[in-house]
Design a protein around this motif. Structure first.
Motif, short mmCIF file in Angstrom:
data_model
loop_
_atom_site.label_atom_id
_atom_site.label_comp_id
_atom_site.label_asym_id
_atom_site.label_seq_id
_atom_site.Cartn_x
_atom_site.Cartn_y
_atom_site.Cartn_z
N CYS A 17 0.86 -1.17 0.00
CA CYS A 17 0.00 0.00 0.00
C CYS A 17 0.90 1.23 0.00
O CYS A 17 2.11 1.11 0.21
N GLN A 18 0.30 2.38 -0.20
CA GLN A 18 1.08 3.61 -0.07
C GLN A 18 1.22 3.90 1.42
O GLN A 18 0.26 3.79 2.18
N GLY A 19 2.43 4.25 1.83
CA GLY A 19 2.64 4.58 3.22
C GLY A 19 4.11 4.56 3.58
O GLY A 19 4.97 4.39 2.72
N GLU A 20 4.39 4.76 4.85
CA GLU A 20 5.76 4.79 5.32
C GLU A 20 6.20 3.40 5.77
O GLU A 20 5.56 2.78 6.62
N VAL A 21 7.29 2.91 5.20
CA VAL A 21 7.85 1.60 5.55
C VAL A 21 8.93 1.83 6.61
O VAL A 21 9.85 2.62 6.41
N LYS A 22 8.78 1.14 7.74
CA LYS A 22 9.73 1.25 8.84
C LYS A 22 10.24 -0.14 9.21
O LYS A 22 9.60 -1.14 8.89
N ASP A 23 11.35 -0.18 9.92
CA ASP A 23 11.86 -1.46 10.42
C ASP A 23 10.87 -1.99 11.45
O ASP A 23 10.31 -1.23 12.24
N ILE A 24 10.68 -3.29 11.46
CA ILE A 24 9.71 -3.91 12.38
C ILE A 24 10.08 -3.69 13.85
O ILE A 24 9.22 -3.75 14.71
N ILE A 25 11.33 -3.38 14.12
CA ILE A 25 11.73 -3.14 15.52
C ILE A 25 11.03 -1.90 16.09
O ILE A 25 11.02 -1.71 17.30
N GLU A 26 10.42 -1.08 15.23
CA GLU A 26 9.68 0.11 15.69
C GLU A 26 8.23 -0.19 16.04
O GLU A 26 7.50 0.69 16.49
N ALA A 27 7.78 -1.43 15.86
CA ALA A 27 6.39 -1.79 16.16
C ALA A 27 6.11 -1.62 17.65
O ALA A 27 6.98 -1.84 18.49
N LYS A 35 10.96 -9.43 17.09
CA LYS A 35 11.11 -10.42 16.03
C LYS A 35 10.83 -11.85 16.49
O LYS A 35 11.44 -12.80 16.02
N MET A 36 9.86 -12.00 17.41
CA MET A 36 9.51 -13.32 17.92
C MET A 36 8.94 -14.22 16.82
O MET A 36 9.06 -15.44 16.89
N MET A 37 8.31 -13.63 15.81
CA MET A 37 7.72 -14.40 14.71
C MET A 37 8.61 -14.37 13.48
O MET A 37 8.38 -15.10 12.53
N GLY A 38 9.61 -13.49 13.48
CA GLY A 38 10.50 -13.33 12.34
C GLY A 38 10.79 -11.86 12.09
O GLY A 38 10.24 -10.98 12.73
N ASP A 39 11.69 -11.61 11.15
CA ASP A 39 12.09 -10.25 10.80
C ASP A 39 11.17 -9.73 9.70
O ASP A 39 10.49 -10.50 9.03
N GLY A 40 11.15 -8.42 9.54
CA GLY A 40 10.33 -7.85 8.49
C GLY A 40 10.24 -6.35 8.59
O GLY A 40 11.14 -5.70 9.13
N VAL A 41 9.13 -5.83 8.09
CA VAL A 41 8.90 -4.39 8.10
C VAL A 41 7.49 -4.09 8.60
O VAL A 41 6.63 -4.95 8.66
N MET A 42 7.32 -2.82 8.93
CA MET A 42 6.02 -2.29 9.34
C MET A 42 5.68 -1.18 8.36
O MET A 42 6.56 -0.39 8.00
N VAL A 43 4.43 -1.13 7.91
CA VAL A 43 4.00 -0.08 7.00
C VAL A 43 2.85 0.67 7.67
O VAL A 43 1.90 0.05 8.13
N ILE A 44 2.97 2.00 7.69
CA ILE A 44 1.87 2.84 8.17
C ILE A 44 1.04 3.17 6.93
O ILE A 44 1.43 3.99 6.10
N PRO A 45 -0.11 2.49 6.76
CA PRO A 45 -0.88 2.64 5.53
C PRO A 45 -1.61 3.97 5.44
O PRO A 45 -2.08 4.50 6.44
N GLU A 46 -1.70 4.49 4.20
CA GLU A 46 -2.46 5.72 3.96
C GLU A 46 -3.88 5.41 3.52
O GLU A 46 -4.71 6.30 3.45
#
Length: 157
Positions: A17-27, A35-46
């Motif tokens: 989606c359109q939005g800001e992609v951040k490192d998952i450690i910022e969740a 990262k208990m389930m794995g590594d990845g990213v977080m997206v703040i959707p618009e």
């Protein structure tokens, strides 16, 4: 699965989606940030329109419509999780466009969600894209920042 997936092919994941992609450690939820389930990213959707990041098979859709699992051709697996504590919404605010077993292509519609409702009734609307299982020898590379739908935000190589 290991012997047949030894190829070094890179899988490029497109912004869902359109939005800001951040490192998952910022969740805000430790299950994701640590990262208990794995590594990845977080997206703040618009918007609440969410699209497939790559070609895959829908491995599962949670009955509460807030999360789904994708299985990639190389054997890697992704969890797409819409918001924090959204399981408590019991499906309210979510319209899922796919079902378990569907073969999807990058850019196919996955969800139409009422983002205003989710923002009002959940602690966060942030989308988590977690690589829960990587094929043998594969790594991920994150491409953070503001993204438009379809722009690269993650690579599995």
């Amino acid at each position: 699965m290991g012997l047949f997936n030894r190829g070094k092919k890179t899988i490029e994941l497109q912004a869902i989606c359109q939005g800001e992609v951040k490192d998952i450690i910022e969740a805000s939820d430790a299950v994701f940030s640590q990262k208990m389930m794995g590594d990845g990213v977080m997206v703040i959707p618009e918007s609440g329109d969410i699209y497939a990041p790559c070609d895959a098979t829908i491995a599962m859709v949670f009955p509460t419509k807030h999360a789904m699992g994708l299985k990639l051709k190389d054997g890697s697996e992704l969890l797409l999780h819409f918001g924090i504590d959204t399981v408590n919404l019991n499906g309210e605010g979510f319209t899922v466009c796919v079902k378990e077993g569907d073969q999807i292509k990058a850019g196919d519609a996955l969800w139409h969600a009422d983002l205003a409702y989710i923002k009002e009734h959940a602690p966060s609307e942030a989308m988590m894209i977690v690589v829960t299982s990587l094929a043998d020898g594969k790594t991920i590379e994150k491409v953070l920042g503001n993204k438009k739908t379809g722009e690269k935000f993650l690579e599995i190589r």
